[in-house]
Write a protein that holds these residues in place. Structure first.
Motif, PDB file in Angstrom:
ATOM      1  N   GLY A  62      -0.590   0.962  -9.073  1.00 22.29           N
ATOM      2  CA  GLY A  62      -0.796   1.668  -9.562  1.00 22.29           C
ATOM      3  C   GLY A  62      -2.567   0.721  -9.467  1.00 22.29           C
ATOM      4  O   GLY A  62      -3.237   2.679  -9.888  1.00 22.29           O
ATOM      5  N   LYS A  63      -2.859   0.643  -8.614  1.00 26.46           N
ATOM      6  CA  LYS A  63      -4.669   0.366  -7.957  1.00 26.46           C
ATOM      7  C   LYS A  63      -5.014   0.451  -7.459  1.00 26.46           C
ATOM      8  O   LYS A  63      -4.008   1.158  -6.514  1.00 26.46           O
ATOM      9  CB  LYS A  63      -4.587  -1.117  -9.038  1.00 26.46           C
ATOM     10  N   GLU A  64      -5.954   0.531  -7.262  1.00 23.39           N
ATOM     11  CA  GLU A  64      -7.242   1.435  -5.927  1.00 23.39           C
ATOM     12  C   GLU A  64      -7.539  -0.220  -5.503  1.00 23.39           C
ATOM     13  O   GLU A  64      -8.118  -0.499  -6.174  1.00 23.39           O
ATOM     14  CB  GLU A  64      -7.479   2.672  -6.024  1.00 23.39           C
ATOM     15  N   VAL A  88       1.080  -1.460   0.163  1.00 20.54           N
ATOM     16  CA  VAL A  88      -0.019  -0.391  -0.267  1.00 20.54           C
ATOM     17  C   VAL A  88       1.077   0.813  -0.151  1.00 20.54           C
ATOM     18  O   VAL A  88       2.071   1.498   0.757  1.00 20.54           O
ATOM     19  CB  VAL A  88      -1.097   0.250   1.207  1.00 20.54           C
ATOM     20  N   VAL A 127     -10.716   4.911   0.290  1.00 26.03           N
ATOM     21  CA  VAL A 127      -9.937   3.936  -0.914  1.00 26.03           C
ATOM     22  C   VAL A 127      -8.281   4.031  -0.502  1.00 26.03           C
ATOM     23  O   VAL A 127      -7.536   5.430  -0.237  1.00 26.03           O
ATOM     24  CB  VAL A 127     -10.587   4.838  -2.190  1.00 26.03           C
ATOM     25  N   VAL A 128      -7.506   2.989  -0.708  1.00 26.56           N
ATOM     26  CA  VAL A 128      -6.517   3.114  -0.624  1.00 26.56           C
ATOM     27  C   VAL A 128      -5.764   2.612  -1.862  1.00 26.56           C
ATOM     28  O   VAL A 128      -6.052   2.106  -3.394  1.00 26.56           O
ATOM     29  CB  VAL A 128      -5.688   1.723   0.440  1.00 26.56           C
ATOM     30  N   GLU A 129      -4.415   3.417  -2.341  1.00 26.08           N
ATOM     31  CA  GLU A 129      -3.901   2.774  -3.181  1.00 26.08           C
ATOM     32  C   GLU A 129      -2.912   1.541  -3.016  1.00 26.08           C
ATOM     33  O   GLU A 129      -2.196   2.011  -2.249  1.00 26.08           O
ATOM     34  CB  GLU A 129      -3.157   4.961  -3.670  1.00 26.08           C
ATOM     35  N   ARG A 160       0.205   7.099   1.807  1.00 24.38           N
ATOM     36  CA  ARG A 160      -0.415   8.892   1.173  1.00 24.38           C
ATOM     37  C   ARG A 160      -0.040   9.633   2.388  1.00 24.38           C
ATOM     38  O   ARG A 160      -0.537  11.052   2.234  1.00 24.38           O
ATOM     39  CB  ARG A 160      -1.685   9.829   1.036  1.00 24.38           C
ATOM     40  N   SER A 188       6.052   3.026   0.737  1.00 20.92           N
ATOM     41  CA  SER A 188       5.758   1.451   0.218  1.00 20.92           C
ATOM     42  C   SER A 188       5.349   0.845   2.224  1.00 20.92           C
ATOM     43  O   SER A 188       6.834   0.713   2.561  1.00 20.92           O
ATOM     44  CB  SER A 188       5.948   0.660  -0.830  1.00 20.92           C
TER      45      SER A 188
END
Length: 235
Positions: free
Chosen positions: A152-154, A113, A146-148, A116, A125
């Protein structure tokens, strides 16, 4: 005059020869040098290990593999050392994207993950295991934040196991839980409903038995009803 016993003399001679040979075997050999002490790599001072690692042309994967070879290097190659080698002037190396900044594990980009809360140029990371430990009540108050993901996906935080789940570009409630967690959640709900009905049934059965079978026993009936007072208490 007694006869000469040659066998007795031979036995004495052989025993004396054996004792001399045994005493010579016990004595250390002459002109022998003592064996030099063996020098082990792990017996070197800790400062030399840091100097050796600092001068080696190692990438992050090689350094982490060296960290997994022994307990000694597991304690030598710490998070601070990795930061000194791969974070320069506040900018993290691109290889750190595939490594957790808390436990130095490399589970893969799809299991990391992006934090942010940190600066975009820093090392951000973190693995799912370390991320799940920081889940608080705030994440559950805000439904499915929502997490990143590092690839590159969520994704969302699974409310059953607190591990992120990738939503694959969809935003429906079904895809916000892992498939295994969804099955376990249904099982937990079924067990909870079954226990509720069982508890309600036991309560009804106890009330029926108290009013029918044990109606003449005050110790059983009084907790579930109010009986009239005896005559000497009414006066």
């Amino acid at each position: 005059m007694s006869a000469y016993n040659s066998a007795y003399e031979l036995s004495i001679y052989s025993s004396s020869q054996d004792s001399h040979s045994h005493s010579r075997a016990l004595q250390p050999p002459l002109h022998t040098k003592p064996a030099p002490p063996t020098i082990d790599l792990l017996s070197l001072p800790l400062e030399l290990h840091y100097l050796i690692i600092g001068h080696l042309d190692l990438d992050l994967d090689s350094l982490l593999q060296l960290r997994r070879t022994s307990r000694f290097y597991h304690h030598v190659i710490t998070l601070e050392l990795v930061r000194q080698l791969f974070v320069r002037d506040g900018h993290a190396s691109l290889s750190l994207t595939a490594c957790c900044y808390e436990c130095l594990s490399t589970p893969g980009l799809d299991r990391l993950v992006v934090d942010r809360t940190l600066d975009i140029s820093s090392w951000r990371s973190v693995c799912f295991r370390c991320w799940s430990k920081r889940i608080t009540v705030d994440y559950h108050i805000n439904p499915w934040p929502v997490v990143e993901i590092a690839n590159g996906k969520e994704g969302y935080i699974c409310h059953f196991c607190n591990w992120p789940v990738v939503n694959n570009g969809r935003d429906d409630g079904v895809d916000r839980l892992h498939a295994s967690c969804r099955s376990r959640r249904r099982l937990v709900l079924f067990v909870w409903v079954a226990m509720a009905f069982l508890q309600f049934g036991i309560g009804v059965l106890c009330a029926v038995l108290a009013w029918t079978r044990y109606k003449h026993k005050d110790g059983v009936l009084i907790p579930s009803s109010v009986r009239p007072l005896p005559p000497f208490f009414q006066s």
